[in-house]
Design a protein around this motif. Sequence first.
Motif, mmCIF file in Angstrom:
data_model
loop_
_atom_site.group_PDB
_atom_site.id
_atom_site.type_symbol
_atom_site.label_atom_id
_atom_site.label_comp_id
_atom_site.label_asym_id
_atom_site.label_seq_id
_atom_site.Cartn_x
_atom_site.Cartn_y
_atom_site.Cartn_z
ATOM 1 N N SER A 85 0.936 -1.244 -0.071
ATOM 2 C CA SER A 85 0.013 0.018 -0.170
ATOM 3 C C SER A 85 0.840 1.240 -0.040
ATOM 4 O O SER A 85 0.365 2.322 0.277
ATOM 5 N N ASN A 86 2.155 0.989 -0.180
ATOM 6 C CA ASN A 86 3.068 2.214 -0.373
ATOM 7 C C ASN A 86 3.403 3.057 1.022
ATOM 8 O O ASN A 86 3.751 4.286 0.840
ATOM 9 N N TYR A 87 2.886 2.301 2.182
ATOM 10 C CA TYR A 87 3.214 3.046 3.359
ATOM 11 C C TYR A 87 5.068 3.185 3.552
ATOM 12 O O TYR A 87 5.682 2.188 2.952
ATOM 13 N N GLN A 88 5.453 3.940 4.046
ATOM 14 C CA GLN A 88 7.165 4.271 4.415
ATOM 15 C C GLN A 88 7.140 3.483 5.644
ATOM 16 O O GLN A 88 6.664 3.676 6.570
ATOM 17 N N LEU A 89 7.954 2.231 5.656
ATOM 18 C CA LEU A 89 8.435 1.663 6.622
ATOM 19 C C LEU A 89 9.805 2.138 7.150
ATOM 20 O O LEU A 89 10.607 2.229 6.393
ATOM 21 N N GLN A 90 9.998 2.159 8.568
ATOM 22 C CA GLN A 90 11.274 2.568 9.071
ATOM 23 C C GLN A 90 11.617 2.177 10.389
ATOM 24 O O GLN A 90 10.512 1.453 11.062
ATOM 25 N N GLY A 91 12.827 2.227 10.787
ATOM 26 C CA GLY A 91 13.135 1.668 11.979
ATOM 27 C C GLY A 91 14.255 0.698 12.123
ATOM 28 O O GLY A 91 15.017 0.495 13.011
ATOM 29 N N THR A 92 14.085 -0.179 10.855
ATOM 30 C CA THR A 92 15.134 -1.268 10.779
ATOM 31 C C THR A 92 16.358 -0.583 10.084
ATOM 32 O O THR A 92 16.359 0.303 9.597
ATOM 33 N N LYS A 93 17.325 -1.393 10.599
ATOM 34 C CA LYS A 93 18.907 -1.006 9.795
ATOM 35 C C LYS A 93 18.757 -0.997 8.533
ATOM 36 O O LYS A 93 19.410 -0.407 7.741
ATOM 37 N N ASP A 94 17.970 -2.059 8.016
ATOM 38 C CA ASP A 94 17.750 -2.184 6.510
ATOM 39 C C ASP A 94 16.730 -1.286 6.161
ATOM 40 O O ASP A 94 15.703 -1.255 6.234
ATOM 41 N N VAL A 95 17.435 -0.078 5.483
ATOM 42 C CA VAL A 95 16.408 0.956 4.734
ATOM 43 C C VAL A 95 15.270 0.359 3.884
ATOM 44 O O VAL A 95 14.128 0.917 3.665
ATOM 45 N N LEU A 96 15.559 -0.641 3.267
ATOM 46 C CA LEU A 96 14.459 -1.348 2.269
ATOM 47 C C LEU A 96 13.694 -2.177 2.902
ATOM 48 O O LEU A 96 12.644 -2.547 2.157
ATOM 49 N N VAL A 97 13.862 -2.419 4.363
ATOM 50 C CA VAL A 97 13.028 -3.452 5.079
ATOM 51 C C VAL A 97 12.913 -4.734 4.439
ATOM 52 O O VAL A 97 11.554 -5.288 4.244
ATOM 53 N N GLU A 98 13.944 -5.233 3.936
ATOM 54 C CA GLU A 98 13.964 -6.779 3.308
ATOM 55 C C GLU A 98 14.490 -7.727 4.695
ATOM 56 O O GLU A 98 14.376 -8.738 4.354
ATOM 57 N N HIS A 99 15.251 -6.926 5.321
ATOM 58 C CA HIS A 99 15.747 -7.848 6.413
ATOM 59 C C HIS A 99 15.202 -7.088 7.802
ATOM 60 O O HIS A 99 15.149 -6.042 7.717
ATOM 61 N N ILE A 100 15.590 -8.063 9.014
ATOM 62 C CA ILE A 100 15.294 -7.533 10.387
ATOM 63 C C ILE A 100 16.253 -8.160 11.316
ATOM 64 O O ILE A 100 16.523 -9.272 11.158
ATOM 65 N N GLU A 101 16.538 -7.434 12.243
ATOM 66 C CA GLU A 101 17.267 -8.022 13.210
ATOM 67 C C GLU A 101 16.554 -8.557 14.178
ATOM 68 O O GLU A 101 15.344 -8.342 14.775
ATOM 69 N N VAL A 102 16.782 -10.042 14.579
ATOM 70 C CA VAL A 102 15.908 -10.932 15.569
ATOM 71 C C VAL A 102 17.011 -11.195 16.619
ATOM 72 O O VAL A 102 18.295 -11.324 16.429
ATOM 73 N N LEU A 103 16.568 -11.742 17.798
ATOM 74 C CA LEU A 103 17.194 -12.372 18.897
ATOM 75 C C LEU A 103 17.826 -13.816 18.177
ATOM 76 O O LEU A 103 16.924 -14.425 17.544
ATOM 77 N N ALA A 104 19.131 -13.920 18.419
ATOM 78 C CA ALA A 104 19.820 -15.193 18.011
ATOM 79 C C ALA A 104 19.137 -16.221 18.828
ATOM 80 O O ALA A 104 18.541 -16.054 20.036
ATOM 81 N N GLN A 105 18.921 -17.431 18.044
ATOM 82 C CA GLN A 105 18.172 -18.711 18.914
ATOM 83 C C GLN A 105 19.476 -19.647 19.592
ATOM 84 O O GLN A 105 20.388 -19.552 19.198
#
Length: 95
Positions: A75-95
């Motif tokens: 829907s063309n919303y601007q997503l932000q907050g992640t280190k990856d500016v394209l928001v294709e990746h996200i940091e998660v807690l290691a398992q």
Amino acid sequence: GKFDARVVFPAPAPRYCNSPRGSHYATKETIGLKDAVGRISGEMLMAYPPGIPIICPGEEITKDIMEYINLLKDSNYQLQGTKDVLVEHIEVLAQ
């Protein structure tokens, strides 16, 4: 761009699994966003407008939240907050 009328705020309620402080200091790994269902977020993701967090550190990335993120992207919303500016990746807690 034009925003999609199907998008409603707030997002689906996430499940709180770990404290923000604990998540900040935890060992994290970066994975593809599409692979993040069931993982605990290590960073924030928000949609702008309106600037409301969808997921915060320590919260589980559920299937409902992933579908919501995909709807926002479509829907063309601007997503932000992640280190990856394209928001294709996200940091998660290691398992």
